[in-house]
Design a protein around this motif. Structure first.
Motif, short mmCIF file in Angstrom:
data_model
loop_
_atom_site.label_atom_id
_atom_site.label_comp_id
_atom_site.label_asym_id
_atom_site.label_seq_id
_atom_site.Cartn_x
_atom_site.Cartn_y
_atom_site.Cartn_z
N PRO A 159 1.77 5.60 -6.89
CA PRO A 159 0.64 4.68 -6.82
C PRO A 159 -0.18 4.95 -5.55
CG PRO A 159 2.64 3.58 -6.14
CD PRO A 159 3.05 4.94 -6.62
N PRO A 160 -1.51 4.91 -5.67
CA PRO A 160 -2.33 5.11 -4.47
C PRO A 160 -2.28 3.92 -3.52
CG PRO A 160 -3.71 4.71 -6.40
CD PRO A 160 -2.31 4.82 -6.90
N ILE A 161 -1.78 2.77 -4.01
CA ILE A 161 -1.70 1.58 -3.16
C ILE A 161 -0.28 1.04 -3.17
CG2 ILE A 161 -2.53 -0.79 -2.83
CD1 ILE A 161 -5.10 0.05 -4.31
N LEU A 162 0.29 0.85 -1.99
CA LEU A 162 1.62 0.26 -1.87
C LEU A 162 1.50 -1.10 -1.19
CD1 LEU A 162 3.56 3.33 -0.41
CD2 LEU A 162 3.68 2.45 -2.76
N LEU A 163 2.03 -2.13 -1.83
CA LEU A 163 2.00 -3.48 -1.26
C LEU A 163 3.44 -3.91 -1.01
CD1 LEU A 163 -0.56 -5.06 -3.77
CD2 LEU A 163 -1.04 -4.02 -1.53
N ALA A 164 3.72 -4.34 0.20
CA ALA A 164 5.10 -4.72 0.52
C ALA A 164 5.11 -6.06 1.25
CB ALA A 164 5.75 -3.63 1.38
N ASP A 165 5.83 -7.02 0.71
CA ASP A 165 5.91 -8.36 1.33
C ASP A 165 7.28 -8.53 1.97
OD1 ASP A 165 5.59 -10.98 2.10
OD2 ASP A 165 5.01 -11.72 0.12
N GLU A 166 7.31 -8.43 3.28
CA GLU A 166 8.56 -8.52 4.03
C GLU A 166 9.70 -7.74 3.38
OE1 GLU A 166 9.29 -11.95 6.16
OE2 GLU A 166 7.54 -13.04 5.39
N PRO A 167 9.47 -6.45 3.17
CA PRO A 167 10.46 -5.66 2.42
C PRO A 167 11.77 -5.48 3.18
CG PRO A 167 8.84 -4.20 3.38
CD PRO A 167 8.36 -5.60 3.65
N THR A 168 11.75 -5.76 4.47
CA THR A 168 12.97 -5.58 5.25
C THR A 168 13.57 -6.92 5.64
OG1 THR A 168 11.78 -5.48 7.34
CG2 THR A 168 12.09 -3.40 6.20
N GLY A 169 12.98 -8.00 5.15
CA GLY A 169 13.38 -9.33 5.56
C GLY A 169 14.85 -9.66 5.37
N ASN A 170 15.44 -9.14 4.28
CA ASN A 170 16.84 -9.47 4.01
C ASN A 170 17.81 -8.41 4.50
OD1 ASN A 170 16.31 -11.85 2.68
ND2 ASN A 170 16.07 -10.87 0.70
N LEU A 171 17.29 -7.42 5.20
CA LEU A 171 18.14 -6.26 5.52
C LEU A 171 18.59 -6.26 6.96
CD1 LEU A 171 16.09 -3.53 3.64
CD2 LEU A 171 17.92 -4.99 2.77
N LYS A 189 2.78 11.19 3.38
CA LYS A 189 2.89 12.36 2.51
C LYS A 189 1.97 12.25 1.31
CE LYS A 189 6.80 13.81 0.64
NZ LYS A 189 8.28 13.82 0.48
N GLU A 190 1.91 11.05 0.74
CA GLU A 190 1.14 10.90 -0.51
C GLU A 190 -0.21 10.26 -0.23
OE1 GLU A 190 2.79 11.14 -3.86
OE2 GLU A 190 4.73 11.78 -3.09
N GLN A 191 -0.54 10.06 1.08
CA GLN A 191 -1.81 9.40 1.42
C GLN A 191 -1.96 8.05 0.73
OE1 GLN A 191 -4.80 10.11 3.49
NE2 GLN A 191 -2.92 10.78 4.47
N ALA A 192 -0.84 7.37 0.52
CA ALA A 192 -0.90 6.06 -0.13
C ALA A 192 -1.39 5.03 0.88
CB ALA A 192 0.48 5.67 -0.65
N THR A 193 -2.24 4.14 0.43
CA THR A 193 -2.70 3.03 1.25
C THR A 193 -1.57 2.01 1.27
OG1 THR A 193 -4.92 3.45 0.45
CG2 THR A 193 -4.54 1.31 1.49
#
Ligand code: ATP
Ligand code: MG
Length: 225
Positions: A159-171, A189-193
């Motif tokens: 995907p050209p767009i990556l959306l992450a909501d507190e992806p490390t919150g539980n880790l 690497k993939e120039q993803a936003t």
């Protein structure tokens, strides 16, 4: 790549109206890594949900690659999401009856793609360090491992767009660090936003830009060196 204009979200309760987002304007160029910060309740997850098309705005415009997503119907939004957006939320949302590899493959198959999908799924499981766990079901994986499967799944359609909501919150710190490294690698690497919601200043310090929300308004927007 992402252009938000006059974006508002209000919710009417029985007694009054809650203005969650009060007219946001910003543009995020392709490949930029933007962190969204701000206190609890400031509207971060609401904003991310709108960018992902999981929810619709009260008013305003959201252009993804020049394509308006505000007001799209469910089917057309699902198609845009499938092509353009990978998202990772705090709850991993893996399908319990599918193995790690099948979970990673799912968005690819939902997109109607076939062919080299399995190969790419295995490559991504390798990137997140879980090749040996490809045949395991979510219950057989730790929280950190599940989160990494979710990351691999988010990346499978490039995907050209990556959306992450507190992806490390539980880790824990080590797994959190690993998840961040993977996100940053995909961004580079993939120039993803990459748009990442976080409370963690250390995490945000890796971003190109930090947008701070307070009570549904942007109160700071800093480009970093
Ligand atoms: N469905 C809803 N009905 C009423 N209020 C809502 C609803 N969804 C969100 N809100 C309110 O909108 C505000 C913003 O919520 P949001 O989840 O976007 O905050 P956040 O910045 O992600 O917070 P956190 O850091 O705690 O995750 C909060 O005050 C929340 O209570
Ligand atoms: Mg939130």
């Amino acid at each position: 790549m992402i252009k938000v204009s006059g974006l508002t979200k209000s919710i009417a309760t029985a007694t009054h109206r809650v203005d969650i987002l009060r007219g946001l304007n910003f543009e995020i160029p392709r490949g930029q890594f933007t962190a969204i910060m701000g206190p609890s309740g400031s509207g971060k997850s609401t904003l991310l949900g709108l960018l992902a098309g999981l929810d619709s705005p009260t008013s305003g415009s959201i252009l993804l690659d020049g394509e308006e997503i505000a007001g799209l119907d469910e089917d057309r939004m699902a198609a845009v999401r499938g092509r353009k957006i990978g998202f990772v939320f705090q709850a991993y949302n893996l399908i319990p009856t599918l193995t790690a590899e099948e979970n990673v493959l799912l968005p690819y198959e939902l997109n109607g793609a076939n062919g080299e999908g399995r190969e790419r799924a295995r490559e991504l499981l390798g990137v997140v360090g879980l090749l040996g766990r490809a045949d395991h079901y979510p219950v057989q994986l730790s929280g950190g491992e599940q989160q990494r499967v979710a990351l691999a799944r988010a990346f499978i359609v490039r995907p050209p767009i990556l959306l992450a909501d507190e992806p490390t919150g539980n880790l824990d710190t080590a797994n959190g660090q690993k998840v961040l490294e993977i996100l940053v690698e995909m961004n580079r690497k993939e120039q993803a936003t990459l748009v990442l919601v976080t409370h963690d200043r250390e995490l945000a310090s890796h971003a190109d830009r930090i947008i701070t929300l307070r009570d549904g308004d942007i109160v700071a927007d800093e480009l970093r060196a």
